[in-house]
Design a protein around this motif. Structure first.
Motif, PDB file in Angstrom:
ATOM      1  N   TYR B  36       5.749 -26.066   9.749  1.00  0.00           N
ATOM      2  CA  TYR B  36       5.943 -24.682   9.337  1.00  0.00           C
ATOM      3  C   TYR B  36       4.739 -24.239   8.528  1.00  0.00           C
ATOM      4  O   TYR B  36       4.061 -25.038   7.877  1.00  0.00           O
ATOM      5  CB  TYR B  36       7.189 -24.539   8.456  1.00  0.00           C
ATOM      6  CG  TYR B  36       8.503 -24.679   9.177  1.00  0.00           C
ATOM      7  CD1 TYR B  36       9.066 -25.931   9.404  1.00  0.00           C
ATOM      8  CD2 TYR B  36       9.189 -23.556   9.620  1.00  0.00           C
ATOM      9  CE1 TYR B  36      10.272 -26.056  10.058  1.00  0.00           C
ATOM     10  CE2 TYR B  36      10.408 -23.666  10.273  1.00  0.00           C
ATOM     11  CZ  TYR B  36      10.935 -24.912  10.480  1.00  0.00           C
ATOM     12  OH  TYR B  36      12.141 -25.032  11.131  1.00  0.00           O
ATOM     13  N   GLN B  38       3.914 -21.463   5.381  1.00  0.00           N
ATOM     14  CA  GLN B  38       4.560 -20.609   4.394  1.00  0.00           C
ATOM     15  C   GLN B  38       3.514 -19.861   3.591  1.00  0.00           C
ATOM     16  O   GLN B  38       2.648 -20.462   2.959  1.00  0.00           O
ATOM     17  CB  GLN B  38       5.460 -21.415   3.452  1.00  0.00           C
ATOM     18  CG  GLN B  38       6.279 -20.537   2.513  1.00  0.00           C
ATOM     19  CD  GLN B  38       7.281 -21.328   1.687  1.00  0.00           C
ATOM     20  OE1 GLN B  38       7.112 -22.510   1.440  1.00  0.00           O
ATOM     21  NE2 GLN B  38       8.348 -20.664   1.255  1.00  0.00           N
ATOM     22  N   GLY B  41       5.549 -16.051  -1.419  1.00  0.00           N
ATOM     23  CA  GLY B  41       6.609 -15.053  -1.488  1.00  0.00           C
ATOM     24  C   GLY B  41       7.380 -14.846  -0.200  1.00  0.00           C
ATOM     25  O   GLY B  41       8.197 -13.919  -0.112  1.00  0.00           O
ATOM     26  N   LYS B  42       7.138 -15.708   0.789  1.00  0.00           N
ATOM     27  CA  LYS B  42       7.822 -15.548   2.075  1.00  0.00           C
ATOM     28  C   LYS B  42       8.527 -16.841   2.480  1.00  0.00           C
ATOM     29  O   LYS B  42       8.275 -17.901   1.918  1.00  0.00           O
ATOM     30  CB  LYS B  42       6.821 -15.151   3.158  1.00  0.00           C
ATOM     31  CG  LYS B  42       6.192 -13.789   2.917  1.00  0.00           C
ATOM     32  CD  LYS B  42       5.422 -13.324   4.135  1.00  0.00           C
ATOM     33  CE  LYS B  42       4.907 -11.914   3.952  1.00  0.00           C
ATOM     34  NZ  LYS B  42       4.198 -11.428   5.165  1.00  0.00           N
ATOM     35  N   GLY B  43       9.398 -16.733   3.470  1.00  0.00           N
ATOM     36  CA  GLY B  43      10.050 -17.906   4.000  1.00  0.00           C
ATOM     37  C   GLY B  43       9.153 -18.665   4.946  1.00  0.00           C
ATOM     38  O   GLY B  43       8.198 -18.113   5.485  1.00  0.00           O
ATOM     39  N   PRO B  44       9.410 -19.957   5.158  1.00  0.00           N
ATOM     40  CA  PRO B  44       8.628 -20.732   6.122  1.00  0.00           C
ATOM     41  C   PRO B  44       8.700 -20.130   7.519  1.00  0.00           C
ATOM     42  O   PRO B  44       9.754 -19.683   7.960  1.00  0.00           O
ATOM     43  CB  PRO B  44       9.291 -22.113   6.080  1.00  0.00           C
ATOM     44  CG  PRO B  44       9.963 -22.180   4.742  1.00  0.00           C
ATOM     45  CD  PRO B  44      10.426 -20.787   4.482  1.00  0.00           C
ATOM     46  N   PHE B  46       8.072 -20.914  11.501  1.00  0.00           N
ATOM     47  CA  PHE B  46       8.012 -22.032  12.436  1.00  0.00           C
ATOM     48  C   PHE B  46       6.710 -22.036  13.244  1.00  0.00           C
ATOM     49  O   PHE B  46       6.264 -20.989  13.738  1.00  0.00           O
ATOM     50  CB  PHE B  46       9.209 -21.963  13.383  1.00  0.00           C
ATOM     51  CG  PHE B  46       9.131 -22.917  14.536  1.00  0.00           C
ATOM     52  CD1 PHE B  46       8.859 -22.450  15.812  1.00  0.00           C
ATOM     53  CD2 PHE B  46       9.309 -24.270  14.339  1.00  0.00           C
ATOM     54  CE1 PHE B  46       8.781 -23.322  16.882  1.00  0.00           C
ATOM     55  CE2 PHE B  46       9.224 -25.155  15.405  1.00  0.00           C
ATOM     56  CZ  PHE B  46       8.963 -24.673  16.673  1.00  0.00           C
ATOM     57  N   LEU B  87       4.035 -26.957   5.863  1.00  0.00           N
ATOM     58  CA  LEU B  87       5.162 -27.841   5.601  1.00  0.00           C
ATOM     59  C   LEU B  87       5.516 -28.651   6.839  1.00  0.00           C
ATOM     60  O   LEU B  87       5.500 -28.122   7.949  1.00  0.00           O
ATOM     61  CB  LEU B  87       6.391 -27.033   5.174  1.00  0.00           C
ATOM     62  CG  LEU B  87       6.256 -26.141   3.954  1.00  0.00           C
ATOM     63  CD1 LEU B  87       7.479 -25.239   3.826  1.00  0.00           C
ATOM     64  CD2 LEU B  87       6.092 -26.967   2.705  1.00  0.00           C
ATOM     65  N   PHE B  99      12.257 -32.051   4.224  1.00  0.00           N
ATOM     66  CA  PHE B  99      10.919 -31.493   4.136  1.00  0.00           C
ATOM     67  C   PHE B  99      10.000 -32.344   3.269  1.00  0.00           C
ATOM     68  O   PHE B  99      10.440 -32.964   2.295  1.00  0.00           O
ATOM     69  CB  PHE B  99      10.968 -30.085   3.537  1.00  0.00           C
ATOM     70  CG  PHE B  99      11.363 -29.022   4.508  1.00  0.00           C
ATOM     71  CD1 PHE B  99      12.695 -28.778   4.781  1.00  0.00           C
ATOM     72  CD2 PHE B  99      10.402 -28.271   5.164  1.00  0.00           C
ATOM     73  CE1 PHE B  99      13.070 -27.797   5.695  1.00  0.00           C
ATOM     74  CE2 PHE B  99      10.756 -27.291   6.071  1.00  0.00           C
ATOM     75  CZ  PHE B  99      12.095 -27.052   6.346  1.00  0.00           C
ATOM     76  N   GLY B 101       6.446 -32.224   0.757  1.00  0.00           N
ATOM     77  CA  GLY B 101       6.076 -31.345  -0.332  1.00  0.00           C
ATOM     78  C   GLY B 101       5.071 -30.260   0.042  1.00  0.00           C
ATOM     79  O   GLY B 101       4.849 -29.332  -0.729  1.00  0.00           O
TER      80      GLY B 101
END
Lengths: 112, 109
Positions: B36, B38, B41-44, B46, B87, B99, B101
């Protein structure tokens, strides 16, 4: 983008108060997940659901409960918020249990 | 216990300087490895799924590979817009997605 909406996006609450975060999807995916993301810990699974009324615990489930009464909605409840639950919470969805998960934009929760 | 370790934690590159990110894993019954991206301030977001050793996937300047113990994300001639945290995650037989780090990548013009 996968149709995932988290609400609220930001929330500040006091210690000891109940808090509910909502995740809504428009993809009709079977699996839904709640994660928290903290510096030094990465993303950790709190709870997940594999169908309506079917849920299970993740790695860090203590202090959290979930409910899923409809395919599209997955609620995360902190019964009595603590400062250690200050975090960014992400909802994710997947069509099956070993397929890619798609994430929402996150909810930043601060417990004071 | 399943473990996912990513290295390095942070990587600074000049624009055009190719490099690789590493994801080492130990998992009971690997059902899939995911990459992923990222942004702050946002989501992962894909990127790739890999299911078996020897598998490779490509997308623009990114190429992911998988062995029995690790995965690499190769970045060829990166641009500043590739700057993000990358990620890695693994699915095990118990339906848990674990996940790493993350690696924070910074590409300077």
């Amino acid at each position: 983008d996968a149709g995932i909406t988290q609400s609220p996006r930001h929330k500040v609450t006091e210690t000891g108060t109940p808090v509910t975060l909502r995740c809504h999807q428009t993809e009709n995916h079977r699996y839904m997940y709640w994660y928290r993301q903290d510096p030094g810990h990465g993303l950790r699974l709190i709870h997940y659901s594999y169908g309506v009324k079917d849920t299970d615990k993740g790695e860090v489930s203590d202090g959290y409960s979930v409910s899923r009464s409809k395919t599209e909605d997955f609620l995360l409840t902190l019964e009595s918020a603590t400062s250690s639950q200050t975090s960014v919470y992400f909802c994710a969805i997947s069509s099956d249990r070993d397929t890619e998960a798609f994430f929402g934009q996150g909810t930043r929760l601060t417990v004071v | 216990e399943d473990q996912v370790t990513q290295s390095p934690e942070a990587l600074r590159l000049q624009e055009g300087e190719s490099s690789s990110l590493n994801c080492s894993y130990t998992v009971s019954g690997l059902r899939g490895l995911f990459w992923y991206r990222q942004d702050p301030g946002k989501g992962p977001e894909f990127l790739f799924t890999l299911y078996s050793a020897g598998e490779e996937k490509e997308k623009e300047r990114l190429k992911a590979t998988l062995t029995k113990k690790e995965s690499f994300l190769h970045i060829t001639a990166p641009k500043p817009e590739d700057s993000a945290t990358y990620l890695c995650a693994v699915y095990n037989a118990g339906n848990m997605l674990t996940f790493g780090g993350g690696t924070r990548l910074m590409v300077k013009p």
